[in-house]
Scaffold this active site. Structure first.
Site, PDB file in Angstrom:
ATOM      1  CE1 TYR A   1       7.786  -7.459 -11.366  1.00  0.00           C
ATOM      2  CE2 TYR A   1       6.941  -7.222 -13.495  1.00  0.00           C
ATOM      3  CZ  TYR A   1       6.553  -6.968 -12.293  1.00  0.00           C
ATOM      4  OH  TYR A   1       5.481  -6.266 -11.762  1.00  0.00           O
TER       5      TYR A   1
ATOM      6  CG  HIS B   1       9.495   1.120 -14.767  1.00  0.00           C
ATOM      7  ND1 HIS B   1       8.852   0.841 -13.617  1.00  0.00           N
ATOM      8  CD2 HIS B   1       9.641  -0.116 -15.163  1.00  0.00           C
ATOM      9  CE1 HIS B   1       8.782  -0.546 -13.412  1.00  0.00           C
ATOM     10  NE2 HIS B   1       9.293  -1.061 -14.412  1.00  0.00           N
TER      11      HIS B   1
ATOM     12  CG  HIS C   1      -0.218   0.296   2.502  1.00  0.00           C
ATOM     13  ND1 HIS C   1       0.452  -0.590   3.008  1.00  0.00           N
ATOM     14  CD2 HIS C   1      -0.282   1.320   3.501  1.00  0.00           C
ATOM     15  CE1 HIS C   1       1.149   0.114   4.195  1.00  0.00           C
ATOM     16  NE2 HIS C   1       0.519   1.140   4.557  1.00  0.00           N
TER      17      HIS C   1
ATOM     18  CB  SER D   1       3.697  -6.533 -15.430  1.00  0.00           C
ATOM     19  OG  SER D   1       4.247  -5.818 -16.502  1.00  0.00           O
ATOM     20  CB  SER D   2       1.936  -4.845 -20.673  1.00  0.00           C
ATOM     21  OG  SER D   2       3.060  -4.207 -19.989  1.00  0.00           O
ATOM     22  CB  CYS D   3       6.768  -7.415 -19.189  1.00  0.00           C
ATOM     23  SG  CYS D   3       6.763  -8.123 -17.256  1.00  0.00           S
TER      24      CYS D   3
ATOM     25  CE  LYS E   1       4.051  -8.847 -10.765  1.00  0.00           C
ATOM     26  NZ  LYS E   1       3.010  -8.633  -9.690  1.00  0.00           N
TER      27      LYS E   1
END
Length: 318
Positions: A142, A185, A17, A113-115, A146
């Site tokens: 990573y 990033h 958080h 994630s889009s990765c 995911k």
């Protein structure tokens, strides 16, 4: 049984958080009247520790969990320390999901994630592109972690019949981001680089790669709204993309950031550095059909993020 909106008195645990995503989620749900939010810092609770995580779930008994806790970083960090990005994220995810099932948590949103998608996936990237090709090498650890989280969500749904879902956001930015020059990033790194160049009156700024790679950027407050929407409206095995559906080149982004910051020097490109995936923009048709779309224009979002960054610099000069 049809989904019901999450009640405002639900005990909602936001894992991570204090991070970029987690802090946006906290702002959003608190602003919507949720008054039973639960959060722990990484010093208070190490989610890689199964015993500690089990004790936390036994004590707090959350009704809903949003998994925004993760070890994240840019190209350099992922490429240089792939073991950490694989191992730490796997342990965080497995502990959160195993403990949630054991504690009887009714709703769980896993953020990926889009990765996770192949490096050369057809664009825009649809959800069914998952596992159809090789990943981008610089963040493979990573991404694999995911992907394992997505698989665990699907397995829990099949075995336990729980309404656990996963969402894959585009590249995120906004207040609370990491602005480290080497471990962040691309967008926050550009903001800091151009800010410092303007402050030092540098005649040029050198950016990584060719500038030709294309990326999509989603404001983190939009993601927080989407997470709430999905918990109330989405209940399927397949992950769902969250993004804007539009992209731009990194060179265009650099010029946008330079304009926001007020930098007027030369922009150079270090082509010995990697570009990463050539293009990455998400197909968001499934989410659009459900009735949600992002609302923050990129130029306005970058301006607000830069103002936040400058305010932090004033409070904590570097």
């Amino acid at each position: 049984m049809a989904l019901q909106p999450i009640p405002r008195d639900a005990r909602l645990y936001i894992a991570g958080h204090r991070g970029l995503v987690g802090s946006a989620l906290w702002r959003h749900f608190a602003g919507c009247g949720f008054h039973n939010l639960v959060g722990r810092t990484s010093t208070e609770l190490d989610l890689r520790d199964q015993v500690a995580t089990t004790a936390f779930f036994t004590e707090t008994r959350p009704d809903v969990v949003i998994a925004a806790a993760a070890k994240v970083g840019g190209i350099a960090a992922n490429a240089n320390r792939p073991t950490e990005y694989l191992s730490d994220n796997l342990r965080i995810q497995v502990n959160l999901l195993d403990c949630a099932v054991a504690a009887g948590v009714e709703r769980f949103l896993f953020l990926g994630s889009s990765c996770i998608y192949p490096k050369y996936a057809d664009q825009p990237i649809r959800e069914d592109a998952l596992l159809t090709g090789a990943l981008e090498e610089t963040n493979e650890g990573y991404a694999i972690a995911k992907i394992a989280g997505i698989a665990q969500i699907a397995a829990i749904r099949r075995q336990h019949g729980l309404r656990y879902i996963s969402a894959m956001p585009a590249s995120l930015y906004g207040p609370g981001d990491n602005f480290h020059l080497h471990n962040s990033h691309v967008l926050p790194a550009l903001i800091r680089r151009f800010h410092e160049a303007a402050r030092e009156d540098s005649d040029h700024v050198t950016c990584w790669g060719t500038g030709k790679a294309r990326r999509e950027f989603l404001h983190v407050d939009d993601l927080a709204q989407a997470c709430h929407f999905l918990l109330d409206n989405y209940d399927e095995d397949q992950p769902i993309n969250v993004g804007t559906g539009s992209d731009l080149t990194i060179a265009e982004l650099a010029h946008l950031v330079a304009g926001v910051v007020g930098y007027r020097g030369e922009i150079r490109w270090d082509t010995d550095k990697p570009d990463g995936t050539p293009r990455k923009v998400l197909d968001v048709q499934r989410l659009s059909r459900l009735g949600w779309k992002a609302s923050t224009p990129l130029d306005q979002g970058v301006q607000a993020t830069y103002e936040w960054y400058r305010a932090q610099q004033g409070a904590h000069p570097t």
